[in-house]
Scaffold this motif. Structure first.
Motif, PDB file in Angstrom:
ATOM      1  N   THR A  16      14.629   0.091  -1.129  1.00  0.00           N
ATOM      2  CA  THR A  16      14.443   1.005  -1.982  1.00  0.00           C
ATOM      3  C   THR A  16      13.398   1.872  -1.686  1.00  0.00           C
ATOM      4  O   THR A  16      12.298   1.197  -1.086  1.00  0.00           O
ATOM      5  N   VAL A  17      13.634   3.169  -1.582  1.00  0.00           N
ATOM      6  CA  VAL A  17      12.740   3.950  -1.519  1.00  0.00           C
ATOM      7  C   VAL A  17      12.219   4.922  -2.583  1.00  0.00           C
ATOM      8  O   VAL A  17      13.041   5.229  -3.520  1.00  0.00           O
ATOM      9  N   ILE A  18      10.753   4.800  -2.823  1.00  0.00           N
ATOM     10  CA  ILE A  18      10.239   4.940  -3.863  1.00  0.00           C
ATOM     11  C   ILE A  18       9.188   6.202  -3.571  1.00  0.00           C
ATOM     12  O   ILE A  18       8.437   6.132  -3.002  1.00  0.00           O
ATOM     13  N   VAL A  19       9.269   7.518  -4.339  1.00  0.00           N
ATOM     14  CA  VAL A  19       8.347   8.746  -4.306  1.00  0.00           C
ATOM     15  C   VAL A  19       7.762   8.767  -5.536  1.00  0.00           C
ATOM     16  O   VAL A  19       8.020   8.900  -6.595  1.00  0.00           O
TER      17      VAL A  19
ATOM     18  N   PRO B 185       5.770   6.261 -15.167  1.00  0.00           N
ATOM     19  CA  PRO B 185       5.468   7.917 -15.353  1.00  0.00           C
ATOM     20  C   PRO B 185       5.389   8.588 -13.992  1.00  0.00           C
ATOM     21  O   PRO B 185       5.280   9.478 -13.863  1.00  0.00           O
ATOM     22  N   PHE B 186       4.824   7.792 -13.120  1.00  0.00           N
ATOM     23  CA  PHE B 186       4.505   8.420 -11.562  1.00  0.00           C
ATOM     24  C   PHE B 186       5.709   8.584 -10.612  1.00  0.00           C
ATOM     25  O   PHE B 186       5.480   9.081  -9.453  1.00  0.00           O
ATOM     26  N   GLU B 187       6.698   7.879 -10.948  1.00  0.00           N
ATOM     27  CA  GLU B 187       7.757   7.878  -9.928  1.00  0.00           C
ATOM     28  C   GLU B 187       8.635   9.188 -10.189  1.00  0.00           C
ATOM     29  O   GLU B 187       9.101   9.425 -11.319  1.00  0.00           O
ATOM     30  N   VAL B 188       8.755   9.912  -9.251  1.00  0.00           N
ATOM     31  CA  VAL B 188       9.585  11.001  -9.161  1.00  0.00           C
ATOM     32  C   VAL B 188      10.952  10.999  -8.604  1.00  0.00           C
ATOM     33  O   VAL B 188      11.776  11.884  -8.689  1.00  0.00           O
ATOM     34  N   LEU B 189      11.265  10.153  -7.497  1.00  0.00           N
ATOM     35  CA  LEU B 189      12.452   9.829  -6.746  1.00  0.00           C
ATOM     36  C   LEU B 189      12.553   8.349  -6.452  1.00  0.00           C
ATOM     37  O   LEU B 189      11.708   7.601  -6.028  1.00  0.00           O
ATOM     38  N   ARG B 190      13.852   7.816  -6.686  1.00  0.00           N
ATOM     39  CA  ARG B 190      14.178   6.422  -6.204  1.00  0.00           C
ATOM     40  C   ARG B 190      15.773   6.772  -5.431  1.00  0.00           C
ATOM     41  O   ARG B 190      16.465   7.198  -5.964  1.00  0.00           O
ATOM     42  N   ALA B 191      15.640   5.822  -4.339  1.00  0.00           N
ATOM     43  CA  ALA B 191      16.899   5.931  -3.536  1.00  0.00           C
ATOM     44  C   ALA B 191      16.660   4.344  -2.973  1.00  0.00           C
ATOM     45  O   ALA B 191      16.064   3.789  -2.744  1.00  0.00           O
ATOM     46  N   GLN B 192      18.194   4.080  -2.737  1.00  0.00           N
ATOM     47  CA  GLN B 192      18.408   2.747  -2.096  1.00  0.00           C
ATOM     48  C   GLN B 192      19.689   2.751  -1.214  1.00  0.00           C
ATOM     49  O   GLN B 192      20.599   3.548  -1.474  1.00  0.00           O
ATOM     50  N   LYS B 193      19.382   1.976  -0.265  1.00  0.00           N
ATOM     51  CA  LYS B 193      20.530   1.646   0.795  1.00  0.00           C
ATOM     52  C   LYS B 193      20.171   0.217   1.369  1.00  0.00           C
ATOM     53  O   LYS B 193      19.254  -0.042   1.905  1.00  0.00           O
TER      54      LYS B 193
ATOM     55  N   MET C  24       0.906  -1.156   0.082  1.00  0.00           N
ATOM     56  CA  MET C  24      -0.004   0.126   0.022  1.00  0.00           C
ATOM     57  C   MET C  24       1.014   1.237  -0.083  1.00  0.00           C
ATOM     58  O   MET C  24       2.073   1.106   0.222  1.00  0.00           O
ATOM     59  N   ALA C  25       0.295   2.154  -0.394  1.00  0.00           N
ATOM     60  CA  ALA C  25       1.064   3.462  -0.486  1.00  0.00           C
ATOM     61  C   ALA C  25       0.349   4.369   0.564  1.00  0.00           C
ATOM     62  O   ALA C  25      -0.828   4.608   0.868  1.00  0.00           O
ATOM     63  N   THR C  26       1.451   5.648   1.219  1.00  0.00           N
ATOM     64  CA  THR C  26       0.867   6.566   1.902  1.00  0.00           C
ATOM     65  C   THR C  26       0.418   7.632   0.904  1.00  0.00           C
ATOM     66  O   THR C  26       1.491   8.182   0.362  1.00  0.00           O
TER      67      THR C  26
ATOM     68  N   MET D  31       5.353   4.452  -0.457  1.00  0.00           N
ATOM     69  CA  MET D  31       5.045   3.192   0.074  1.00  0.00           C
ATOM     70  C   MET D  31       4.935   3.327   1.640  1.00  0.00           C
ATOM     71  O   MET D  31       5.731   4.097   2.343  1.00  0.00           O
ATOM     72  N   ASP D  32       4.156   2.675   2.207  1.00  0.00           N
ATOM     73  CA  ASP D  32       3.865   2.644   3.559  1.00  0.00           C
ATOM     74  C   ASP D  32       5.246   2.176   4.466  1.00  0.00           C
ATOM     75  O   ASP D  32       5.249   2.977   5.687  1.00  0.00           O
ATOM     76  N   LYS D  33       5.907   1.454   4.047  1.00  0.00           N
ATOM     77  CA  LYS D  33       7.092   0.978   4.734  1.00  0.00           C
ATOM     78  C   LYS D  33       8.173   2.216   4.694  1.00  0.00           C
ATOM     79  O   LYS D  33       9.019   2.293   5.483  1.00  0.00           O
TER      80      LYS D  33
END
Length: 142
Positions: free
Chosen positions: A45-48, A33-41, A1-3, A61-63
């Motif tokens: 992976t964090v996706i906005v 096309p809806f993804e504006v930021l992707r980061a990883q550690k 799910m997404a916040t 994402m909720d996480k």
């Protein structure tokens, strides 16, 4: 799910900088096309996302909600009153033992440790309360 609608779009670059300070590497976005930021550690992976019909807010994402909350909390400017509210009993006792209205008055000189008000100036309780009130609402100085 997404916040949904948690991060204002104007804060995207600052959120990206925040993620980098936490050790995340900023990656190229996917073909979504809806993804504006992707980061990883470390495999996380964090996706906005920006929904098609949303003009002001972004989703995660909720996480990843905790990262956005931490970012927002760090953005808040702490006032002197906030700092006092967060003090331990020991810190508050030390602060109160040293504090007087003179410390925050514009006429008090920290260099000479005396009041530089013009002669005839009378420091009254109402004035002291007013300058303390202003000081409590100011941002904490480092």
């Amino acid at each position: 799910m997404a916040t949904r609608n948690i991060l204002h779009i104007s804060k995207l670059q600052e959120f990206e900088d925040f993620l980098e300070t936490k050790g995340y590497m900023i990656l190229a976005t996917s073909k979504n096309p809806f993804e504006v930021l992707r980061a990883q550690k470390d495999g996380d992976t964090v996706i906005v996302y920006q929904k098609k019909d949303t003009k002001e807010h972004l989703s995660t994402m909720d996480k990843d909600y905790h990262l956005v909350r931490e970012f927002i909390k760090r953005q808040r400017v702490q006032t002197n009153a906030d700092r006092i509210r967060s003090m331990t009993d020991e810190e508050l006792a030390e602060f109160l033992s040293k504090f007087s209205a003179c410390n925050v008055c514009g006429y008090y000189s920290n260099e000479t440790y005396r009041c530089d008000a013009e002669s005839g100036f009378v420091c009254v309780k109402a004035y002291a309360e007013a300058i303390i009130g202003e000081w409590l609402n100011k941002s904490v100085e480092a």
